[in-house]
Design an enzyme around this catalytic site. Sequence first.
Site, mmCIF file in Angstrom:
data_model
loop_
_atom_site.group_PDB
_atom_site.id
_atom_site.type_symbol
_atom_site.label_atom_id
_atom_site.label_comp_id
_atom_site.label_asym_id
_atom_site.label_seq_id
_atom_site.Cartn_x
_atom_site.Cartn_y
_atom_site.Cartn_z
ATOM 1 N N ASN A 86 71.374 96.670 -20.463
ATOM 2 C CA ASN A 86 70.140 96.101 -21.034
ATOM 3 C C ASN A 86 70.219 96.056 -22.557
ATOM 4 O O ASN A 86 69.740 95.109 -23.184
ATOM 5 C CB ASN A 86 68.916 96.886 -20.569
ATOM 6 C CG ASN A 86 68.469 96.455 -19.193
ATOM 7 O OD1 ASN A 86 67.930 95.358 -19.018
ATOM 8 N ND2 ASN A 86 68.738 97.294 -18.195
ATOM 9 N N MET A 101 67.479 108.439 -20.341
ATOM 10 C CA MET A 101 67.159 109.316 -19.218
ATOM 11 C C MET A 101 66.436 110.603 -19.624
ATOM 12 O O MET A 101 66.510 111.601 -18.911
ATOM 13 C CB MET A 101 68.457 109.659 -18.450
ATOM 14 C CG MET A 101 69.196 108.437 -17.933
ATOM 15 S SD MET A 101 68.160 107.383 -16.874
ATOM 16 C CE MET A 101 68.102 108.381 -15.393
ATOM 17 N N ARG A 102 65.722 110.577 -20.741
ATOM 18 C CA ARG A 102 64.935 111.748 -21.148
ATOM 19 C C ARG A 102 63.455 111.364 -21.183
ATOM 20 O O ARG A 102 63.107 110.249 -21.610
ATOM 21 C CB ARG A 102 65.323 112.218 -22.569
ATOM 22 C CG ARG A 102 66.787 112.492 -22.794
ATOM 23 C CD ARG A 102 67.342 113.604 -21.960
ATOM 24 N NE ARG A 102 66.614 114.853 -22.104
ATOM 25 C CZ ARG A 102 66.767 115.893 -21.292
ATOM 26 N NH1 ARG A 102 67.607 115.830 -20.284
ATOM 27 N NH2 ARG A 102 66.083 116.993 -21.483
ATOM 28 N N HIS A 104 61.985 99.207 -16.243
ATOM 29 C CA HIS A 104 62.138 99.996 -15.020
ATOM 30 C C HIS A 104 62.505 99.055 -13.877
ATOM 31 O O HIS A 104 61.912 97.979 -13.752
ATOM 32 C CB HIS A 104 60.828 100.741 -14.709
ATOM 33 C CG HIS A 104 60.955 101.602 -13.497
ATOM 34 N ND1 HIS A 104 61.654 102.785 -13.493
ATOM 35 C CD2 HIS A 104 60.514 101.426 -12.223
ATOM 36 C CE1 HIS A 104 61.624 103.309 -12.286
ATOM 37 N NE2 HIS A 104 60.941 102.508 -11.493
ATOM 38 N N ALA A 163 67.951 90.204 -13.267
ATOM 39 C CA ALA A 163 66.586 89.870 -13.694
ATOM 40 C C ALA A 163 66.165 90.704 -14.909
ATOM 41 O O ALA A 163 65.472 90.218 -15.813
ATOM 42 C CB ALA A 163 65.619 90.081 -12.534
ATOM 43 N N GLU A 164 66.599 91.969 -14.930
ATOM 44 C CA GLU A 164 66.277 92.833 -16.085
ATOM 45 C C GLU A 164 66.799 92.213 -17.376
ATOM 46 O O GLU A 164 66.138 92.251 -18.417
ATOM 47 C CB GLU A 164 66.901 94.222 -15.907
ATOM 48 C CG GLU A 164 66.323 95.017 -14.761
ATOM 49 C CD GLU A 164 66.917 96.421 -14.686
ATOM 50 O OE1 GLU A 164 67.051 97.057 -15.734
ATOM 51 O OE2 GLU A 164 67.243 96.869 -13.568
HETATM 52 C C1 GRF Z 1 68.346 99.935 -15.630
HETATM 53 O O1 GRF Z 1 68.287 99.643 -14.254
HETATM 54 C C2 GRF Z 1 66.970 100.198 -16.187
HETATM 55 O O2 GRF Z 1 65.976 99.454 -15.564
HETATM 56 C C3 GRF Z 1 66.760 101.668 -15.901
HETATM 57 O O3 GRF Z 1 68.025 102.242 -16.092
HETATM 58 C C4 GRF Z 1 69.041 101.269 -15.890
HETATM 59 C C5 GRF Z 1 69.846 101.234 -17.154
HETATM 60 O O4 GRF Z 1 70.956 100.377 -17.057
HETATM 61 N N1 GRF Z 1 65.717 102.205 -16.734
HETATM 62 P P1 GRF Z 1 71.728 99.966 -18.374
HETATM 63 O O5 GRF Z 1 72.148 101.254 -19.060
HETATM 64 O O6 GRF Z 1 70.810 99.147 -19.212
HETATM 65 O O7 GRF Z 1 72.914 99.176 -17.896
#
Ligand code: GRF
Length: 218
Positions: free
Chosen positions: A16, A92-93, A111, A175-176
Amino acid sequence: MARLKVGVLISGRGSNLQALIDACAAPDFPAEIVLVISNNADAQGLERAHAAGIATKVIDHRSFANREGFDTALDAALRRAGAELICLAGFMRLLTPGFVEWWHDRIINIHPSLLPSFKGLHSHERALAAGVRLTGCTVHVVRAAMDDGPIIVQAAVPVHPDDDAERLAARVLAAEHRAYPLALRLIAEGRVTVEGDVAVVDGPPAEAVLINPPDGGT
Ligand code: GRF
């Protein structure tokens, strides 16, 4: 036009982050990434930032006695870099309520589910277990509670009968990578207003209806 200065917080792969880097590379994109912070020195996303010539910083949460200390270090680095908005991208925090308050309405997260369904980890496994026909992703303003806050953009993705979590995750991730740059652009253009628990977006809504399974077959 001045571009909105963005700090991105990551912990891992950074796909992302890459989508945001790619969007910001367009000369007319209204935002720029001024700093990428990872709590994990091995995060692949740090290499993506280096490759794009973006400043990075590793702030290891394990070197702080408590979450407040870690968040104070994050805050100082972001302010020094001149960040005006924080994008969480696979960070992840959990942030402390104090930090979320300092940056009120200026932190967004992505998310991999249609919130408020399937908050937390393993959202794809839980979507499959629930038998939902549509899932997707959500970009939202961050509140102190996990995966909670005003929704800016959602993208709906069909669940296929033969999906496993990995296949579904890949479809949602694509999609993200469209939804996050869109949300950032809307904010940077000043088109998002937070009114209590709801974000209002100035602009036309999508018209299409996505039905799964499709109703045209028989
Ligand atoms: C993604 O699926 C995001 O939605 C979630 O954690 C994942 C992170 O993936 N919060 P990346 O590190 O952006 O590849």
